[in-house]
Motif scaffolding. Structure first.
Motif, PDB file in Angstrom:
ATOM      1  N   SER A 191       0.827  -1.204   0.000  1.00  0.00           N
ATOM      2  CA  SER A 191       0.000   0.000   0.000  1.00  0.00           C
ATOM      3  C   SER A 191       0.865   1.259   0.000  1.00  0.00           C
ATOM      4  CB  SER A 191      -0.917  -0.014   1.228  1.00  0.00           C
ATOM      5  OG  SER A 191      -1.727   1.138   1.260  1.00  0.00           O
ATOM      6  N   GLU A 192       1.906   1.252   0.820  1.00  0.00           N
ATOM      7  CA  GLU A 192       2.802   2.414   0.899  1.00  0.00           C
ATOM      8  C   GLU A 192       3.573   2.610  -0.410  1.00  0.00           C
ATOM      9  OE1 GLU A 192       6.649   3.998   3.489  1.00  0.00           O
ATOM     10  OE2 GLU A 192       5.475   2.296   4.210  1.00  0.00           O
ATOM     11  N   ALA A 193       4.047   1.508  -0.991  1.00  0.00           N
ATOM     12  CA  ALA A 193       4.801   1.596  -2.251  1.00  0.00           C
ATOM     13  C   ALA A 193       3.918   2.113  -3.372  1.00  0.00           C
ATOM     14  CB  ALA A 193       5.386   0.235  -2.611  1.00  0.00           C
ATOM     15  N   TYR A 194       2.638   1.701  -3.369  1.00  0.00           N
ATOM     16  CA  TYR A 194       1.735   2.188  -4.422  1.00  0.00           C
ATOM     17  C   TYR A 194       1.466   3.688  -4.247  1.00  0.00           C
ATOM     18  CZ  TYR A 194      -1.858   2.177  -7.980  1.00  0.00           C
ATOM     19  OH  TYR A 194      -2.565   2.442  -9.129  1.00  0.00           O
ATOM     20  N   SER A 195       1.388   4.133  -3.017  1.00  0.00           N
ATOM     21  CA  SER A 195       1.211   5.567  -2.760  1.00  0.00           C
ATOM     22  C   SER A 195       2.410   6.352  -3.281  1.00  0.00           C
ATOM     23  CB  SER A 195       1.023   5.822  -1.265  1.00  0.00           C
ATOM     24  OG  SER A 195      -0.176   5.244  -0.793  1.00  0.00           O
TER      25      SER A 195
END
Length: 279
Positions: A191-195
């Motif tokens: 989720s953080e990497a996609y953000s």
């Protein structure tokens, strides 16, 4: 891999405008080299990759130099090698790695030896080529984005609205069973990497992207290709991925043991080596 180059040659030998044929031929060859580049993902780390490239070409490797001139006439120059200077050595160890990893299954799919739909075969081919482009890159942010484009080409469609939610759900469906055997919280990391991907693409903010983010997308790419291609009968078209992710999400919500996930699923992981992971 020979089949790819024959196809590229066939395109070039067919009728039509010579300039267009040459451009198409070059594109097909580079796509094939990108896919060949991908074969090293479970073989080496990025800093040790060999770079397959056209004969007598320095594609992917050059020297970068900066010269500073002082008012007193003094000068200072710094030169640095950029890119991957090694050629890919196709030897017995490489062949063994291809057979033990995901690459053989990938070749069966994109060479038409696995029963998948033509559209899905093309998607996987494109994803493999984009992932190989990432592996060939020495620029961390570019490599990170190439990986995300490859991931999205397999897991999303133009009709998908909640990209972040759907892509996380579909990665979860294929990989969540293994999250307990790795040392970080995969769901939160994805989720953080996609953000970070969105911040870079939409706002030009790429300062937060680091080596760990790139390593994470490499792990996702390896495992998506491994799971999808080695279970082509289960994922014979892209829609099967969506159906499978919905079933897995429902089982998770009901806290039920999965009845649909095959015991033959495997997970590929590797240990990075910090900043030296990317040359």
């Amino acid at each position: 891999m020979t089949a790819f180059f024959y196809k590229a040659y066939a395109v070039w030998m067919s009728g039509g405008n010579a300039k267009e044929k040459t451009a198409t031929f070059h594109r097909k060859v580079l796509e094939s080299l990108n896919i060949l580049m991908l074969s090293q993902m479970t073989y080496k780390t990025r800093n040790l990759y060999g770079l397959p490239r056209p004969y007598n070409s320095n594609y992917g490797f050059h020297y970068s130099s900066v010269t500073c001139l002082g008012r007193d006439g003094t000068s200072y120059s710094a030169m640095e090698a950029v890119g991957k200077p090694f050629s890919l050595k196709i030897d017995d160890d490489w062949v063994r790695n291809c057979r033990e990893g995901f690459f053989d299954s990938l070749l069966k799919v994109i060479n038409g030896k696995s029963e998948v739909s033509e559209n899905w075969r093309w998607n996987i081919y494109q994803a493999a080529s984009l992932s190989g482009e990432s592996q060939a890159s020495s620029n961390m942010r570019n490599a990170f984005i190439w990986n995300w484009i490859a991931i999205e080409s397999m897991l999303l469609t133009k009709e998908t609205k909640d990209h972040k939610g759907e892509i996380t759900k579909r990665i979860d469906a294929l990989m969540e069973w293994a999250y307990g055997i790795i040392e970080f919280n995969m769901h939160e990391e994805i989720s953080e990497a996609y953000s970070k991907r969105c911040a870079f693409i939409h706002d030009g903010k790429g300062g937060d992207i680091d080596i760990k983010d790139l390593e994470l997308t490499d792990v996702i790419i390896m495992n998506l290709l491994n799971t999808i291609c080695s279970h082509a009968e289960l994922f014979s078209c892209q829609e099967k991925i969506y159906e499978f992710s919905e079933v897995m999400a429902a089982e998770r919500l009901l806290k039920k043991s999965s009845m649909r996930r095959p015991d033959s699923f495997t997970f590929i992981n590797f240990e990075g080596v910090g900043d030296s992971y990317l040359r």
